[in-house]
Design a protein around this motif. Structure first.
Motif, mmCIF file in Angstrom:
data_model
loop_
_atom_site.group_PDB
_atom_site.id
_atom_site.type_symbol
_atom_site.label_atom_id
_atom_site.label_comp_id
_atom_site.label_asym_id
_atom_site.label_seq_id
_atom_site.Cartn_x
_atom_site.Cartn_y
_atom_site.Cartn_z
ATOM 1 N N LYS A 3 -2.382 2.008 -13.778
ATOM 2 C CA LYS A 3 -3.428 2.339 -12.816
ATOM 3 C C LYS A 3 -2.950 2.051 -11.397
ATOM 4 O O LYS A 3 -2.560 0.914 -11.082
ATOM 5 N N PRO A 4 -2.965 3.047 -10.506
ATOM 6 C CA PRO A 4 -2.461 2.842 -9.136
ATOM 7 C C PRO A 4 -3.155 1.708 -8.391
ATOM 8 O O PRO A 4 -2.492 0.898 -7.742
ATOM 9 N N LEU A 5 -4.478 1.666 -8.462
ATOM 10 C CA LEU A 5 -5.202 0.628 -7.735
ATOM 11 C C LEU A 5 -4.814 -0.759 -8.241
ATOM 12 O O LEU A 5 -4.593 -1.686 -7.449
ATOM 13 N N PHE A 6 -4.692 -0.894 -9.547
ATOM 14 C CA PHE A 6 -4.341 -2.180 -10.125
ATOM 15 C C PHE A 6 -2.926 -2.591 -9.742
ATOM 16 O O PHE A 6 -2.659 -3.758 -9.448
ATOM 17 N N SER A 7 -2.001 -1.646 -9.718
ATOM 18 C CA SER A 7 -0.625 -1.977 -9.353
ATOM 19 C C SER A 7 -0.522 -2.395 -7.892
ATOM 20 O O SER A 7 0.264 -3.285 -7.542
ATOM 21 N N VAL A 8 -1.306 -1.755 -7.018
ATOM 22 C CA VAL A 8 -1.305 -2.142 -5.607
ATOM 23 C C VAL A 8 -1.835 -3.566 -5.453
ATOM 24 O O VAL A 8 -1.273 -4.388 -4.717
ATOM 25 N N VAL A 9 -2.910 -3.873 -6.186
ATOM 26 C CA VAL A 9 -3.494 -5.220 -6.119
ATOM 27 C C VAL A 9 -2.506 -6.265 -6.629
ATOM 28 O O VAL A 9 -2.324 -7.328 -6.025
ATOM 29 N N ALA B 213 0.820 -1.212 0.000
ATOM 30 C CA ALA B 213 0.000 0.000 0.000
ATOM 31 C C ALA B 213 0.853 1.261 0.000
ATOM 32 O O ALA B 213 0.457 2.291 -0.547
ATOM 33 N N SER C 183 4.536 -0.308 -9.795
ATOM 34 C CA SER C 183 3.849 0.976 -9.973
ATOM 35 C C SER C 183 4.336 1.695 -11.224
ATOM 36 O O SER C 183 3.634 2.565 -11.753
ATOM 37 N N GLY D 250 1.010 6.833 -9.289
ATOM 38 C CA GLY D 250 0.203 7.787 -8.542
ATOM 39 C C GLY D 250 0.573 9.215 -8.897
ATOM 40 O O GLY D 250 -0.290 10.078 -9.060
ATOM 41 N N ASN E 150 1.874 2.512 -5.475
ATOM 42 C CA ASN E 150 1.456 3.611 -6.364
ATOM 43 C C ASN E 150 2.495 4.726 -6.386
ATOM 44 O O ASN E 150 2.165 5.893 -6.631
#
Length: 356
Positions: A170-176, A78, A165, A86, A82
């Motif tokens: 996409k930040p959310l996708f990279s975190v996942v 987390a 990242s 990000g 990002n």
């Protein structure tokens, strides 16, 4: 100023900017406070349990180290997942890229900043680790090796997050994806090892000579040797797949950190038990077994000549450096890919994407 000095100066600037952004917000201090509280609860709980069982500081120390690794695996993606995309979405990456700061300095600086932030989590747990050491039976070698490898694991987690990242837009996708990668290393390797070893079976033939108590006389029952009996059964072949566990972060820490044993050669902490289990998984099962219970000498029993866990671990070759090397290659590949896809000018862009 030399080229190396200029490069390091740019990296240091990025690290400084990243860390200043973290400490300015309240969220970072909330994370540290929650982290401190969770480790405190676990420390007290393990202390009570090990004290009830008559345990030493080794069990408490290894439990705290593993809990730090677990929480870091949940927090680090987390914090770093990002780092690049990000800023790309926020439009602030372009502000840096139009300066003399290079893409390599940006990627490495963000990785080091994420690593330092993860190490701050480790620093928070120092009081609890000190309590475990103070209880006793934790050698200096175990303390140094476990903390050094744990710090290296935190660096790998940070590198994976920053690298992905830069690869994923996409930040959310990279975190996942970072979470999934960490889960694949820690949980996926265990699942793959268990499934593959269970599916691959080998047949074992066991011949047993036991006592026959069917003969009775006026003086009582006479124990005689019964005829040999032969049975066959199947056992898993985990020895073929133990290499899957090499890259597991928890196995790496255990294999590098074991070193404390009781007087009878038994592990004194979780590190030793896990490392011993992995070493035992490397041994191929015997396909022919012969157990003669009838002709054992008084006081003799099967398995009494088996080496103790300490003897097995002391005589074997550790594999933690192989696992850590595999993780380092994955982390370096992620950072390199992030540099290739973030550098400017870019020769080719995917449709609808942008560099900054």
């Amino acid at each position: 100023m030399t080229a190396i000095g200029a490069f390091l100066r740019g990296v240091g600037l990025i690290v400084s900017l990243e860390l200043k952004q973290r400490v300015r917000g309240v969220a970072w201090y909330v994370i540290l406070g929650v982290f401190f509280g969770l480790v405190a609860v676990v420390t007290v709980g393990v202390w009570v349990v090990t004290g009830t069982w008559g345990g030493s500081g080794g069990g408490l120390f290894s439990s705290v180290v593993y809990f730090v690794l677990l929480l870091a695996s949940l927090i680090s993606p987390a914090l770093s997942g990002n780092a690049i995309n990000g800023e790309r979405e926020g439009g602030t990456l372009a502000t840096i890229q139009v300066t003399t700061i290079t893409t390599g300095q940006i990627v490495i600086g963000k990785w080091l900043a994420a690593w330092v932030a993860s190490l701050a989590l480790l620093v928070v747990t120092v009081p609890f680790l000190a309590i475990a050491v103070g209880i006793g039976e934790v050698s200096a070698a175990t303390v140094v090796s476990s903390l050094a490898v744990l710090a290296a694991e935190l660096g790998v987690l940070a590198a994976l997050g920053v690298g992905l990242s830069g690869v994923i837009r996409k930040p959310l996708f990279s975190v996942v994806v970072t979470y999934l990668t960490v889960a694949a290393l820690s949980i996926g390797t265990l699942i793959a090892f268990a499934i593959a070893g269970t599916v691959t079976q080998v047949q074992v033939t066991q011949t047993t000579v036991d006592f026959d108590y069917s003969t009775t006389t006026d003086e009582g029952t006479i124990a005689e040797c019964a005829p040999p009996t032969t049975t066959t059964y199947s056992v898993p072949r985990f020895d073929l797949y133990w290499g899957v566990l090499v890259a597991n972060p928890y196995v790496v820490v255990a294999d590098a950190s074991y070193g404390d044993f009781t007087r009878d050669g038994q592990p004194n902490d979780l590190f030793g038990y896990i490392a011993y289990g992995v070493r035992q998984a490397q041994v191929a099962p015997e396909t022919e077994r012969f157990d003669d219970y009838c002709h054992l000498a008084p006081g003799e029993y099967f398995g009494q000549d088996q080496p103790t866990p300490e003897e097995v671990l002391r005589s074997g070759v550790p594999s933690w450096f192989i696992g850590l090397s595999i993780q380092a290659v994955l982390a370096a590949a992620a950072l390199f890919a992030a540099w290739r896809l973030t550098r400017t000018p870019s020769g080719r862009l995917a449709k609808g994407s942008r560099i900054a």
